[in-house]
Design an enzyme around this catalytic site. Structure first.
Site, PDB file in Angstrom:
ATOM      1  N   TYR A  57      -3.484  23.663  29.922  1.00 18.87           N
ATOM      2  CA  TYR A  57      -3.451  25.054  30.394  1.00 18.87           C
ATOM      3  C   TYR A  57      -3.920  25.988  29.267  1.00 18.87           C
ATOM      4  CZ  TYR A  57      -1.689  29.566  31.980  1.00 18.87           C
ATOM      5  OH  TYR A  57      -1.595  30.884  32.337  1.00 18.87           O
ATOM      6  N   SER A 103      20.598  51.574  48.155  1.00 16.61           N
ATOM      7  CA  SER A 103      21.456  50.505  47.664  1.00 16.61           C
ATOM      8  C   SER A 103      21.962  49.692  48.860  1.00 16.61           C
ATOM      9  CB  SER A 103      22.595  51.138  46.899  1.00 16.61           C
ATOM     10  OG  SER A 103      23.244  50.167  46.158  1.00 16.61           O
ATOM     11  N   LEU A 104      22.969  48.872  48.664  1.00 18.17           N
ATOM     12  CA  LEU A 104      23.515  48.101  49.787  1.00 18.17           C
ATOM     13  C   LEU A 104      24.998  48.405  49.930  1.00 18.17           C
ATOM     14  CD1 LEU A 104      21.927  44.593  49.103  1.00 18.17           C
ATOM     15  CD2 LEU A 104      21.454  46.058  51.062  1.00 18.17           C
ATOM     16  N   GLU A 134      20.453  35.735  52.651  1.00 19.21           N
ATOM     17  CA  GLU A 134      19.789  35.252  51.424  1.00 19.21           C
ATOM     18  C   GLU A 134      20.630  35.644  50.214  1.00 19.21           C
ATOM     19  OE1 GLU A 134      16.397  37.656  52.395  1.00 19.21           O
ATOM     20  OE2 GLU A 134      16.763  39.018  50.705  1.00 19.21           O
ATOM     21  N   LYS A 136      22.006  37.329  46.827  1.00 17.72           N
ATOM     22  CA  LYS A 136      21.875  38.637  46.194  1.00 17.72           C
ATOM     23  C   LYS A 136      21.688  38.352  44.700  1.00 17.72           C
ATOM     24  CE  LYS A 136      24.226  43.092  45.888  1.00 17.72           C
ATOM     25  NZ  LYS A 136      24.074  43.264  44.465  1.00 17.72           N
ATOM     26  N   ASP A 138      21.247  38.771  40.818  1.00 13.28           N
ATOM     27  CA  ASP A 138      21.874  39.695  39.881  1.00 13.28           C
ATOM     28  C   ASP A 138      20.913  39.987  38.733  1.00 13.28           C
ATOM     29  OD1 ASP A 138      23.835  41.277  38.980  1.00 13.28           O
ATOM     30  OD2 ASP A 138      25.150  39.680  38.251  1.00 13.28           O
ATOM     31  N   GLU A 195      13.790  41.898  42.501  1.00 12.73           N
ATOM     32  CA  GLU A 195      14.712  41.852  41.376  1.00 12.73           C
ATOM     33  C   GLU A 195      14.055  41.107  40.225  1.00 12.73           C
ATOM     34  OE1 GLU A 195      17.241  43.435  42.619  1.00 12.73           O
ATOM     35  OE2 GLU A 195      18.834  43.176  41.156  1.00 12.73           O
ATOM     36  N   TYR A 247      11.940  40.661  47.769  1.00 14.08           N
ATOM     37  CA  TYR A 247      12.707  40.413  48.996  1.00 14.08           C
ATOM     38  C   TYR A 247      12.608  41.518  50.041  1.00 14.08           C
ATOM     39  CZ  TYR A 247      15.856  42.981  45.881  1.00 14.08           C
ATOM     40  OH  TYR A 247      16.384  43.888  45.006  1.00 14.08           O
ATOM     41  N   LYS A 344      29.978  40.263  48.602  1.00 18.96           N
ATOM     42  CA  LYS A 344      30.165  39.931  47.184  1.00 18.96           C
ATOM     43  C   LYS A 344      31.074  38.715  47.046  1.00 18.96           C
ATOM     44  CE  LYS A 344      28.180  43.313  44.734  1.00 18.96           C
ATOM     45  NZ  LYS A 344      28.719  43.953  43.581  1.00 18.96           N
ATOM     46  N   CYS A 438      59.241  46.401  14.922  1.00 19.60           N
ATOM     47  CA  CYS A 438      57.849  46.839  14.977  1.00 19.60           C
ATOM     48  C   CYS A 438      56.985  46.006  14.018  1.00 19.60           C
ATOM     49  CB  CYS A 438      57.774  48.320  14.609  1.00 19.60           C
ATOM     50  SG  CYS A 438      56.077  48.887  14.448  1.00 19.60           S
ATOM     51  N   CYS A 441      55.972  48.730  11.115  1.00 20.33           N
ATOM     52  CA  CYS A 441      56.907  49.367  10.173  1.00 20.33           C
ATOM     53  C   CYS A 441      58.283  48.709  10.163  1.00 20.33           C
ATOM     54  CB  CYS A 441      57.051  50.852  10.507  1.00 20.33           C
ATOM     55  SG  CYS A 441      57.922  51.104  12.067  1.00 20.33           S
ATOM     56  N   CYS A 456      58.211  51.337  19.535  1.00 20.53           N
ATOM     57  CA  CYS A 456      58.669  51.664  18.194  1.00 20.53           C
ATOM     58  C   CYS A 456      58.935  53.164  18.201  1.00 20.53           C
ATOM     59  CB  CYS A 456      57.585  51.309  17.181  1.00 20.53           C
ATOM     60  SG  CYS A 456      57.905  52.020  15.568  1.00 20.53           S
ATOM     61  N   CYS A 461      55.680  55.689  11.858  1.00 19.33           N
ATOM     62  CA  CYS A 461      55.143  54.322  11.853  1.00 19.33           C
ATOM     63  C   CYS A 461      53.628  54.371  11.578  1.00 19.33           C
ATOM     64  CB  CYS A 461      55.427  53.679  13.208  1.00 19.33           C
ATOM     65  SG  CYS A 461      54.521  52.166  13.484  1.00 19.33           S
TER      66      CYS A 461
HETATM   67  S1  IVH Z   1      17.717  44.286  49.953  1.00 17.58           S
HETATM   68  C1  IVH Z   1      16.885  48.608  51.440  1.00 17.58           C
HETATM   69  N1  IVH Z   1      17.995  41.871  49.058  1.00 17.58           N
HETATM   70  O1  IVH Z   1      21.194  44.558  45.151  1.00 17.58           O
HETATM   71  C2  IVH Z   1      17.546  47.344  51.039  1.00 17.58           C
HETATM   72  N2  IVH Z   1      18.698  43.652  47.645  1.00 17.58           N
HETATM   73  O2  IVH Z   1      23.629  46.173  45.195  1.00 17.58           O
HETATM   74  C3  IVH Z   1      16.933  46.748  49.871  1.00 17.58           C
HETATM   75  N3  IVH Z   1      19.514  42.913  45.450  1.00 17.58           N
HETATM   76  O3  IVH Z   1      19.668  47.689  45.027  1.00 17.58           O
HETATM   77  C4  IVH Z   1      17.808  45.808  49.178  1.00 17.58           C
HETATM   78  N4  IVH Z   1      19.218  40.766  45.791  1.00 17.58           N
HETATM   79  O4  IVH Z   1      18.524  45.736  43.759  1.00 17.58           O
HETATM   80  C5  IVH Z   1      18.181  43.165  48.800  1.00 17.58           C
HETATM   81  N5  IVH Z   1      18.131  39.662  48.401  1.00 17.58           N
HETATM   82  C6  IVH Z   1      18.307  40.944  48.137  1.00 17.58           C
HETATM   83  C7  IVH Z   1      18.828  41.394  46.904  1.00 17.58           C
HETATM   84  C8  IVH Z   1      19.023  42.762  46.701  1.00 17.58           C
HETATM   85  C9  IVH Z   1      19.612  41.691  44.926  1.00 17.58           C
HETATM   86  C10 IVH Z   1      19.906  44.159  44.751  1.00 17.58           C
HETATM   87  C11 IVH Z   1      19.034  45.355  45.011  1.00 17.58           C
HETATM   88  C12 IVH Z   1      19.968  46.423  45.512  1.00 17.58           C
HETATM   89  C13 IVH Z   1      21.278  45.956  44.983  1.00 17.58           C
HETATM   90  C14 IVH Z   1      22.427  46.542  45.773  1.00 17.58           C
END
Ligand code: IVH
Length: 699
Positions: A57, A103-104, A134, A136, A138, A195, A247, A344, A438, A441, A456, A461
């Site tokens: 490569y 966010s979720l 699927e 999540k 981190d 992510e 994703y 979670k 203590c 002291c 104490c 002290c």
């Molecule tokens: S979907 C509009 N799918 O988790 C919805 N989020 O705690 C878009 N995350 O802000 C999010 N794995 O950064 C989605 N399979 C997954 C994920 C995922 C990690 C993150 C994402 C989100 C955060 C919320």
């Protein structure tokens, strides 16, 4: 991504190029080299199934680099040689996302999933709903924009609307294609979400390398991923072993500007398949399409066990409505889509050995046992020290020195000891003796019947003086610049400080003679001390370290008195009449002001010129926009710190509450808000705000 025929063709082409057998023109050769390098990158970084050696490569890559160096006109924007920009980034520019990055919603038990299913049923008017489930991942969120098949921008999440432009750094991540054939799917402009992560294996390897070099190890893979995305030098980003998993498609248009979401892109599953076919790393292999809440629950349960051996850190599972039409029917709140929920995983546990227990004396004299355990990695951080709260806790948990203990850490929460495993004892374990004197002291410790904590009582002290002085000078108290905790410790050891008032008679000439002190630092310290004489009364009240009295109570109190000495004359009842002060707090304030040495301290401070009066210019509420309103912040705040949030509420006349109750008016959500949000949703009078909405209220 590549058909069988294409794979065979590319393997063959690769061999030809390695043997330098081809009779290509230079341009054809550059095209061929780019094609095979991209193909091998995909095999290596996306599939993890390389078919050539690193040596071969590198040889192909070197050929392309040399060819491009000789003929710069042959370089294309998406050539694999262009991944690492030469220039350093000075500042990441702000860029608006094409679609806001929500966010979720979080859930912690399977009942929540059933409830989520019911809600979706209501919103879509059908019970026949497919869900994609699927992992999540981190890591750190990222948004990628491709236009005309080329990667044109990568951004961090930022506040969800505006992020930082990290395009050069994203290009240094080999699993992010510099170009991708979206045009094959009729797409001209697309925004993807995903992510950026570091696999467990690479994280451990990189950490071991750093430690071997004498550098500090990384704390956890999520922080490392997000920190790496913001490095100035893309070359360094390339060394971090980052990967991107995509994703979600948040925006897709054809060349005429027509929206394709739910029109041409029909399901989450087909979107993931498309991304896979465009060369991205996706959760395709891990994803399951489920047809009922029960099926979703079962799949989550299998993952709960499996995730430990999965090479990527996951903190839960994401359940998404598969049909994009139905997703649109569900819509979103300002915080999260209603078509998805994150489950979670339960708190993570680890085993360790209880090595010893240290007894720490706090500023109010409370003696807290702290367990020193064999360092153990847990939920991303290494834990070696855990509070055992009090003697009862040790007895209740039946802990012995040498015990194997179970340590738990739920999300961001402080770790704690769940218990010991008596079956693993071998007889060498030793009883933990709680001291009766203590540790600092040697005064006898006292414990009122109804309390759990030994204290104490000696006001002189040294351990308490140290903690009290550290608190006295701290940001939320007298805010003394140039005087941190290490300075206090040093001054106590040298005998300069025996009690708080000594801070105002420091021997500056002698301090100047000490190692590490110069004219400038001494004059800074002096200025800091002088400045502190002019603080508003509430700061002094907070600085005194009265039990149960923090910033909020200090502010409540300060508004009701003329000078601090008024408190000497107030009964518990008088104090309880002040709004915000309950009987326990009142009792504690009362006791403090009945104690002669405390009054002596206050007189001394006054003689040194420290402000002890409630002055008109210190009026606490600058304005009363939030008068009578109560607030609570939850989740990880992205726009401001918790201290700032508190300050903003209080400055505007509002009040902070510590938990969700019917008295709460506003719950402000940071990222990953959890149980507080769930609780607040059950109380209809509580208004849920995003951080931006809160800022607008105080602007
Ligand atoms: S979907 C509009 N799918 O988790 C919805 N989020 O705690 C878009 N995350 O802000 C999010 N794995 O950064 C989605 N399979 C997954 C994920 C995922 C990690 C993150 C994402 C989100 C955060 C919320």
């Amino acid at each position: 991504m590549y058909s069988k025929e294409q794979v065979a063709e590319l393997n063959q082409l690769s061999e030809q190029l390695l043997k330098s057998e081809s009779s290509f023109s230079e341009e054809e050769r550059a095209i061929a080299l780019r094609k095979v390098i991209n193909y091998h990158d995909w095999r290596y970084y996306v599939l993890s199934e390389p078919v050539i050696t690193d040596f071969d490569y590198d040889y192909l890559f070197k050929q392309l680099k040399e060819l491009e160096a000789q003929h710069p006109n042959l370089v294309t924007e998406d050539s694999p040689t262009q991944r690492v920009a030469r220039a350093l980034t000075n500042e990441f520019e702000s860029v608006s996302h094409l679609a806001s990055m929500l966010s979720l919603e979080n859930s912690y038990n399977l009942e929540d999933i059933e409830e989520f299913h019911k809600r979706v049923t209501g919103l879509t008017n059908t019970t026949e709903i497919e869900y994609c489930v699927e992992p999540k991942f981190d890591g750190a969120s990222i948004a990628l924009v491709y236009e005309n098949d080329m990667l044109v921008r990568a951004a961090t999440r930022g506040d969800g609307t505006v992020g930082e432009d990290i395009t050069n750094n994203a290009k240094a991540i080999p699993s992010i294609p510099l170009s991708a054939p979206f045009s094959k799917f009729g797409i001209y402009k697309v925004e993807l979400r995903g992510e950026v992560i570091i696999t467990k294996e690479i994280f451990e390897k990189k950490n071991a390398e750093r430690i071997a070099k004498g550098e500090k190890g990384f704390q956890n893979s999520r922080n490392t991923a997000s920190g790496s995305l913001r490095m100035k030098d893309p070359n360094e980003v390339a060394q971090r072993g980052l990967e991107a998993i995509l994703y979600h498609v948040s925006f897709a248009e054809d060349a005429n500007g027509k929206n394709l979401i739910a029109e041409k892109l029909l399901s989450h599953y087909s979107v993931i398949e498309m991304l896979y076919n465009c060369g991205f790393k996706t959760p395709l292999k891990e994803l399951k399409v489920c047809h009922s809440a029960k099926e979703v629950d079962d799949f989550i349960n299998t993952w709960d066990a499996k995730r430990l051996i999965f090479n990527i850190e996951t903190d839960g599972m994401v359940v998404k409505v598969n049909s994009l039409k139905m997703q649109q029917q569900c819509g979103s709140t300002s915080h999260h889509p209603r078509w998805a929920i994150a489950y979670k995983f339960a708190a993570k546990q680890a085993q360790s050995k209880l090595l010893k227990v240290e007894f720490q004396v706090g500023r109010t004299g409370a003696v807290t046992p702290v367990a020193k355990i064999e360092p153990v990695p847990l939920a991303g951080v290494t834990i070696s020290s855990i509070s055992l709260h009090n003697e009862e806790f040790i007895l209740e948990k039946n802990l012995l020195l040498g015990d194997t203990v179970i340590v738990e850490r739920a999300g961001e929460v402080i770790p704690y000891i769940v218990g010991s495993i008596p079956d693993l004892r071998n007889g060498s374990e030793i009883k933990i003796d709680f001291p009766r004197n203590c540790p600092s002291c040697n005064s006898p410790l006292v414990k009122p019947e109804e309390e759990a904590v030994w204290r104490c009582d000696n006001v002189d002290c040294p351990a308490q003086t140290e903690e009290r002085a550290i608190h006295f000078v701290s940001k939320d108290a007298m805010d003394i610049d140039g005087c941190g905790s290490s300075t206090i410790i040093e001054f106590i050891q040298r005998g300069f400080i025996k009690n708080i008032e000594d801070l105002y008679r420091l021997p500056y000439d002698e301090i100047l003679k000490l190692e590490g002190w110069k004219e400038k630092s001494v004059s800074n310290l002096k200025a800091g001390i002088e400045d502190s004489k002019n603080r508003p009364l509430w700061r002094l009240l907070n600085a005194l370290g009265i039990r149960h009295v923090g910033v909020t109570t200090s502010k409540d109190l300060a508004q009701h008195i003329q000078t601090i000495f008024d408190l000497e004359k107030m009964s518990v009842e008088d104090l309880t009449n002040i709004e915000g002060i309950g009987p326990k707090v009142a009792q504690s304030i009362f006791e403090f002001f009945q104690n002669e040495s405390n009054i002596h301290l206050l007189n001394e401070l006054k003689n040194f010129g420290v402000n002890t009066a409630n002055r008109p210019e210190d009026s606490i509420s600058k304005n009363n926009k939030l008068e009578g309103k109560t607030f609570l912040f939850t989740g990880s705040l992205q726009q401001f710190t918790r201290d700032r949030a508190k300050q903003l509420v209080e400055e505007n006349g509002g009040k902070l509450l510590s938990g969700v109750s019917a008295n709460l008016n506003y719950l402000v959500l940071g990222e990953d808000a959890g149980s507080k949000l769930a609780k607040a949703k059950k109380i209809p009078s509580i208004v849920v705000l995003t951080e931006e909405e809160f800022l607008k209220m105080v602007e």
